[in-house]
Design an enzyme around this catalytic site. Structure first.
Site, PDB file in Angstrom:
ATOM      1  N   CYS A   1      24.630  -1.410 -12.801  1.00  0.00           N
ATOM      2  CA  CYS A   1      24.527  -2.851 -12.704  1.00  0.00           C
ATOM      3  C   CYS A   1      24.828  -3.259 -11.271  1.00  0.00           C
ATOM      4  O   CYS A   1      25.295  -2.444 -10.484  1.00  0.00           O
ATOM      5  CB  CYS A   1      25.565  -3.519 -13.602  1.00  0.00           C
ATOM      6  SG  CYS A   1      25.502  -2.954 -15.300  1.00  0.00           S
TER       7      CYS A   1
ATOM      8  N   ARG B   1      19.358  -3.043  -9.006  1.00  0.00           N
ATOM      9  CA  ARG B   1      20.319  -2.174  -9.699  1.00  0.00           C
ATOM     10  C   ARG B   1      20.267  -2.315 -11.217  1.00  0.00           C
ATOM     11  O   ARG B   1      20.911  -1.548 -11.938  1.00  0.00           O
ATOM     12  CB  ARG B   1      21.739  -2.486  -9.230  1.00  0.00           C
ATOM     13  CG  ARG B   1      21.939  -2.319  -7.738  1.00  0.00           C
ATOM     14  CD  ARG B   1      23.367  -2.626  -7.372  1.00  0.00           C
ATOM     15  NE  ARG B   1      24.279  -1.722  -8.022  1.00  0.00           N
ATOM     16  CZ  ARG B   1      24.616  -0.526  -7.558  1.00  0.00           C
ATOM     17  NH1 ARG B   1      24.100  -0.096  -6.431  1.00  0.00           N
ATOM     18  NH2 ARG B   1      25.457   0.238  -8.214  1.00  0.00           N
TER      19      ARG B   1
ATOM     20  N   TRP C   1      22.054  -3.445 -16.320  1.00  0.00           N
ATOM     21  CA  TRP C   1      21.172  -2.393 -16.836  1.00  0.00           C
ATOM     22  C   TRP C   1      21.929  -1.802 -18.011  1.00  0.00           C
ATOM     23  O   TRP C   1      22.949  -1.148 -17.839  1.00  0.00           O
ATOM     24  CB  TRP C   1      20.914  -1.350 -15.762  1.00  0.00           C
ATOM     25  CG  TRP C   1      19.882  -0.349 -16.121  1.00  0.00           C
ATOM     26  CD1 TRP C   1      18.533  -0.551 -16.191  1.00  0.00           C
ATOM     27  CD2 TRP C   1      20.094   1.029 -16.443  1.00  0.00           C
ATOM     28  NE1 TRP C   1      17.905   0.614 -16.527  1.00  0.00           N
ATOM     29  CE2 TRP C   1      18.826   1.604 -16.694  1.00  0.00           C
ATOM     30  CE3 TRP C   1      21.216   1.833 -16.545  1.00  0.00           C
ATOM     31  CZ2 TRP C   1      18.667   2.937 -17.035  1.00  0.00           C
ATOM     32  CZ3 TRP C   1      21.053   3.164 -16.883  1.00  0.00           C
ATOM     33  CH2 TRP C   1      19.781   3.704 -17.131  1.00  0.00           C
TER      34      TRP C   1
ATOM     35  N   ASN D   1      30.542  -2.665 -13.316  1.00  0.00           N
ATOM     36  CA  ASN D   1      29.477  -1.664 -13.177  1.00  0.00           C
ATOM     37  C   ASN D   1      30.116  -0.304 -13.438  1.00  0.00           C
ATOM     38  O   ASN D   1      31.107   0.037 -12.794  1.00  0.00           O
ATOM     39  CB  ASN D   1      28.904  -1.720 -11.755  1.00  0.00           C
ATOM     40  CG  ASN D   1      27.978  -0.552 -11.461  1.00  0.00           C
ATOM     41  OD1 ASN D   1      27.276  -0.075 -12.354  1.00  0.00           O
ATOM     42  ND2 ASN D   1      27.966  -0.095 -10.225  1.00  0.00           N
ATOM     43  N   GLY D   2      29.536   0.440 -14.384  1.00  0.00           N
ATOM     44  CA  GLY D   2      30.094   1.754 -14.706  1.00  0.00           C
ATOM     45  C   GLY D   2      30.174   1.912 -16.216  1.00  0.00           C
ATOM     46  O   GLY D   2      29.541   1.149 -16.956  1.00  0.00           O
TER      47      GLY D   2
ATOM     48  N   GLU E   1       5.437  14.819  -7.475  1.00  0.00           N
ATOM     49  CA  GLU E   1       5.913  13.508  -7.029  1.00  0.00           C
ATOM     50  C   GLU E   1       4.844  12.437  -7.293  1.00  0.00           C
ATOM     51  O   GLU E   1       5.168  11.326  -7.721  1.00  0.00           O
ATOM     52  CB  GLU E   1       6.281  13.583  -5.530  1.00  0.00           C
ATOM     53  CG  GLU E   1       6.683  12.286  -4.887  1.00  0.00           C
ATOM     54  CD  GLU E   1       7.893  11.601  -5.522  1.00  0.00           C
ATOM     55  OE1 GLU E   1       8.578  12.201  -6.376  1.00  0.00           O
ATOM     56  OE2 GLU E   1       8.118  10.420  -5.191  1.00  0.00           O
TER      57      GLU E   1
ATOM     58  N   LYS F   1       5.360   9.135  -9.686  1.00  0.00           N
ATOM     59  CA  LYS F   1       5.182   7.774  -9.190  1.00  0.00           C
ATOM     60  C   LYS F   1       4.283   6.970 -10.115  1.00  0.00           C
ATOM     61  O   LYS F   1       4.602   5.849 -10.477  1.00  0.00           O
ATOM     62  CB  LYS F   1       4.558   7.758  -7.784  1.00  0.00           C
ATOM     63  CG  LYS F   1       5.424   8.124  -6.630  1.00  0.00           C
ATOM     64  CD  LYS F   1       6.426   7.084  -6.196  1.00  0.00           C
ATOM     65  CE  LYS F   1       7.732   7.352  -6.880  1.00  0.00           C
ATOM     66  NZ  LYS F   1       8.706   8.133  -6.111  1.00  0.00           N
TER      67      LYS F   1
ATOM     68  N   GLU G   1       5.980   6.227 -13.495  1.00  0.00           N
ATOM     69  CA  GLU G   1       7.117   5.305 -13.561  1.00  0.00           C
ATOM     70  C   GLU G   1       6.742   3.871 -13.252  1.00  0.00           C
ATOM     71  O   GLU G   1       7.383   2.953 -13.768  1.00  0.00           O
ATOM     72  CB  GLU G   1       8.274   5.762 -12.672  1.00  0.00           C
ATOM     73  CG  GLU G   1       8.007   5.717 -11.199  1.00  0.00           C
ATOM     74  CD  GLU G   1       9.194   6.187 -10.363  1.00  0.00           C
ATOM     75  OE1 GLU G   1      10.334   6.014 -10.798  1.00  0.00           O
ATOM     76  OE2 GLU G   1       8.962   6.716  -9.277  1.00  0.00           O
TER      77      GLU G   1
ATOM     78  N   HIS H   1      -2.774  27.978 -17.994  1.00  0.00           N
ATOM     79  CA  HIS H   1      -1.971  28.557 -19.075  1.00  0.00           C
ATOM     80  C   HIS H   1      -1.538  27.497 -20.088  1.00  0.00           C
ATOM     81  O   HIS H   1      -0.391  27.481 -20.532  1.00  0.00           O
ATOM     82  CB  HIS H   1      -0.752  29.273 -18.489  1.00  0.00           C
ATOM     83  CG  HIS H   1      -1.125  30.366 -17.538  1.00  0.00           C
ATOM     84  ND1 HIS H   1      -1.583  31.597 -17.953  1.00  0.00           N
ATOM     85  CD2 HIS H   1      -1.162  30.387 -16.182  1.00  0.00           C
ATOM     86  CE1 HIS H   1      -1.856  32.346 -16.889  1.00  0.00           C
ATOM     87  NE2 HIS H   1      -1.609  31.627 -15.806  1.00  0.00           N
TER      88      HIS H   1
ATOM     89  N   LYS I   1      17.547   1.645 -10.075  1.00  0.00           N
ATOM     90  CA  LYS I   1      17.497   2.301  -8.770  1.00  0.00           C
ATOM     91  C   LYS I   1      18.456   3.483  -8.654  1.00  0.00           C
ATOM     92  O   LYS I   1      18.086   4.525  -8.159  1.00  0.00           O
ATOM     93  CB  LYS I   1      17.788   1.269  -7.682  1.00  0.00           C
ATOM     94  CG  LYS I   1      17.619   1.799  -6.274  1.00  0.00           C
ATOM     95  CD  LYS I   1      16.178   2.118  -5.975  1.00  0.00           C
ATOM     96  CE  LYS I   1      15.991   2.768  -4.641  1.00  0.00           C
ATOM     97  NZ  LYS I   1      14.687   3.460  -4.575  1.00  0.00           N
TER      98      LYS I   1
HETATM   99  C1  F6R Z   1      11.742   7.987  -8.629  1.00  0.00           C
HETATM  100  C2  F6R Z   1      13.152   7.746  -8.379  1.00  0.00           C
HETATM  101  C3  F6R Z   1      14.155   8.557  -9.123  1.00  0.00           C
HETATM  102  C4  F6R Z   1      15.268   9.019  -8.163  1.00  0.00           C
HETATM  103  C5  F6R Z   1      16.374   9.733  -8.930  1.00  0.00           C
HETATM  104  C6  F6R Z   1      17.441  10.273  -8.005  1.00  0.00           C
HETATM  105  O1  F6R Z   1      10.939   7.150  -7.860  1.00  0.00           O
HETATM  106  O2  F6R Z   1      13.503   6.912  -7.600  1.00  0.00           O
HETATM  107  O3  F6R Z   1      13.564   9.648  -9.754  1.00  0.00           O
HETATM  108  O4  F6R Z   1      14.697   9.854  -7.210  1.00  0.00           O
HETATM  109  O5  F6R Z   1      16.951   8.838  -9.843  1.00  0.00           O
HETATM  110  O6  F6R Z   1      18.016   9.278  -7.247  1.00  0.00           O
HETATM  111  P1  F6R Z   1      18.912   9.586  -5.978  1.00  0.00           P
HETATM  112  O7  F6R Z   1      18.035  10.137  -4.923  1.00  0.00           O
HETATM  113  O8  F6R Z   1      19.507   8.265  -5.620  1.00  0.00           O
HETATM  114  O9  F6R Z   1      19.939  10.582  -6.414  1.00  0.00           O
END
Ligand code: F6R
Length: 610
Positions: free
Chosen positions: A2, A28, A75, A101-102, A482, A486, A489, A505, A605
């Site tokens: 959060c 967040r 969140w 937050n937590g 990757e 992208k 998500e 396979h 995030k």
């Molecule tokens: C994808 C994305 C997530 C982060 C993952 C790790 O676009 O942003 O998959 O890469 O949650 O986050 P960090 O790098 O902050 O540990």
């Protein structure tokens, strides 16, 4: 996960300031939000399910009275997104409001005890125990600060909290394993999960450490440290750091979305990151050199950066590294394997709990911890023996883009530095590699400038497709994965990122006429074999989209669509430029499907839950 904010101003209404601060923390979490203020001894709260602007439209946060308040953007973890579960939460007498937050791991026991003492709960959250515990503590402790101290010693788990009482003059905040920063302004004092929250008011910040408690008034931030018994020892005054981020950097800068802005910022982010001091790089590389095992720990996009690093370290430095997904870290690595192991944790936020847990586990086993992160003062930096910072600046879009490019650049630099130490590269060769790496900011600038509109058209052409494969070989497998992550998500399109050779396979069974397959095909030593995979898929009617070199006429002719890229200055660093079209493709796929790429559903995030 959060975003929290607290603010005490000398005069004037604080509500609209808190609302705007919450907007800057919305990355967040954004399933509900709320603000509490105090005026003339009374607590006022507005909160609801939904995004801040929508709630504001319905409830008008700005009419909340008073020059002191707290805010929260959520969140959900415990209890679904709803008005009652939205923060701030209060005690029975509505004299204390808390944002958190937590995760409070022992909240169930605490709640039962409090209920047995007659406390009434309104929400299903873990947080709500906190104001009730403070209410209890206030029956025998003289000050809010001491009541907070007594409360937090009983909490298990992680927290950053801000507490508002009805005396209307003070806030108390505290942290353990969740981020919290103090802002010292001319109009007042702030605390928040992250600096952009109060950036328009001040750039003077103090990052809090675990177990610190701060008493905030409109002109002071008195810090203490709490011990296990709940005693508070005052801390000496700490000089604030003046952050260099401008508010413009933390906002959209004219782009429709943060994600697009952040994709376009990559040339700048990359050149700033490549300015890394040679000594820092060498000190880091030396630690790796002196350990028998090198283990990388990372999640999501950061994990893909470590996948690419595996190829770079092997080919450039003659060192094999073991890549472990953070959430599997503590279960994968046996207890005997800590010694002689250097752990390289890669995390843009520095707060991903899976990464922190795995690192803690390995640290306890005697491993040396190195980290690459984008966030100064984040939790990982306190666990690590050594830190290298990427210079991406704040990344607000939930999908990682510029932080990925900067992680790749840092890992590439590290592999060159290590290569010189292992003897795999002569000084001249490593200089040439650094020169090649330094060409990437201009290279990706050219990719964005020349390819963006074509990529948008490609996204439009495949708008009806709901399944994609992203295939690559060697280092490009990480790029393919990757790209798939992208588009999944932010565009909510099902995609699989896979090693092209391995696709025979199993996954190939899904291919039928018209099935779109994106091949990541730089001109490196994998290119020849990749062509066989292209042919196999084409024979089954797949639509072939190739991201390839502009000079690779053969593949361009074989493909239904090709996105030609400039020739690489070094084949080892291809992910840095080859990921750009995939980021743009995902962005436009999301936009064309009507989704908000900055705030994809169910995601946040930094993922601070296990
Ligand atoms: C994808 C994305 C997530 C982060 C993952 C790790 O676009 O942003 O998959 O890469 O949650 O986050 P960090 O790098 O902050 O540990």
């Amino acid at each position: 996960m959060c975003g929290i904010i607290g603010a005490v101003h000398m005069k004037g209404n604080i509500a609209s300031i808190l609302r705007q601060s919450l907007k800057r923390l919305e990355y967040r979490g954004y399933d509900s939000s709320g603000i509490a203020t105090v005026s003339e001894g009374t607590l006022f709260i507005k909160k609801d399910k939904g995004k801040i602007d929508d709630i504001h439209h319905r409830l008008n946060f700005d009419t909340l009275p008073g020059s002191i308040g707290i805010g929260h953007t959520r969140w959900a973890t415990h209890g679904p997104p709803s008005k009652v579960n939205a923060h701030p939460h209060t005690d029975c007498q509505k004299r204390i409001a808390v944002v958190h937050n937590g995760i409070i791991e022992n909240y169930q026991e605490l709640r039962e005890q409090l209920q047995a003492n007659g406390h009434r709960f309104e929400s299903q959250t873990d947080t709500e125990v906190i104001p009730h515990m403070i209410e209890e503590a206030l029956s025998h402790t003289p000050t809010l600060k001491e009541a907070v101290a007594e409360t937090i010693t009983q909490l298990e788990g992680s927290y950053a909290i801000v507490v508002l009482g009805t005396n209307g003059k003070e806030l108390v905040c505290a942290r353990k394993e969740s981020p919290l920063v103090i802002g010292l302004g001319t109009q007042g004092v702030y605390c928040a999960s992250d600096v952009p929250a109060f950036l328009p008011m001040t750039r003077k910040t103090i990052v809090l450490e675990d177990h610190e408690v701060v008493h905030l008034t409109s002109n002071s931030a008195l810090m203490s440290r709490i011990d296990d018994t709940g005693s508070l020892a005052p801390l000496p005054i700490r000089e604030p750091t003046v952050v260099k981020w401008t508010i413009d950097m933390a906002q959209k800068g004219g782009y429709p979305h943060f994600m697009l802005k952040e994709i376009h910022e990559q040339p700048r982010a990359l050149s700033d990151t490549l300015r890394i001091r040679k000594n820092d790089l060498e000190a880091f590389a030396e630690v790796l050199h002196n350990h028998k095992n090198i283990l990388t720990i990372a999640a999501g996009t950061s994990f893909h950066a470590t996948m690419a690093a595996k190829y770079m370290f092997s080919h450039i430095a003659d060192r094999l590294i073991h890549g472990v997904i953070a959430s599997e870290g503590s279960d994968t690595v046996a207890e005997s394997l800590g010694k002689d192991t250097a752990v390289l944790a890669v995390t843009q936020s520095g707060e991903t709990i899976d990464t922190l847990h795995a690192v803690k586990h390995l640290k306890n086993q005697g491993a040396t911890i190195l980290t690459i992160t984008n966030t100064v003062g984040s939790s990982i930096t306190r666990m690590a023996d050594s830190v290298l910072y990427t210079q991406a600046g704040p990344e607000i879009g939930v999908a990682a883009t510029k932080t990925y490019a900067t992680q790749l650049a840092t890992l590439a630099s590290l592999s060159i530095s290590l290569g010189t130490m292992t003897g795999a590269q002569t000084d001249k060769e490593s200089q040439e590699l650094f020169m090649a790496l330094n060409q990437f900011p201009n290279l990706i600038q050219a990719v964005i400038r020349n390819q963006e509109s074509q990529i948008k058209e490609t996204a439009q052409q495949y708008i009806t497709k709901s399944n994609f494969f992203f295939l690559g070989r060697g280092i490009s497998t990480s790029t393919a994965m990757e790209g798939a992550l992208k588009i999944k998500e932010i565009a909510y399109v099902h995609a699989e990122g896979y090693p092209a050779g391995e696709s025979k396979h199993g996954p190939i069974a899904l291919v039928e006429p018209g099935f779109p397959i994106i091949f990541v095909a730089p001109n490196d030593n994998t290119r020849r074999h990749l062509e066989s995979n292209v042919m196999e898929m084409k024979a089954r009617g797949a639509q072939i989209i190739s991201i390839c070199s502009a000079t690779d006429q053969r593949l361009i002719d074989l493909s239904h669509h090709a996105i030609p890229l400039p020739e690489l200055p070094s084949k080892f660093f291809s992910p840095i430029s080859y990921v750009i079209p995939l980021q743009l493709l995902a962005y436009y796929a999301a936009i064309l499907r009507g989704h908000d790429p900055d705030q994809p559903r169910n995601l946040a995030k930094s993922v601070t839950v296990l």
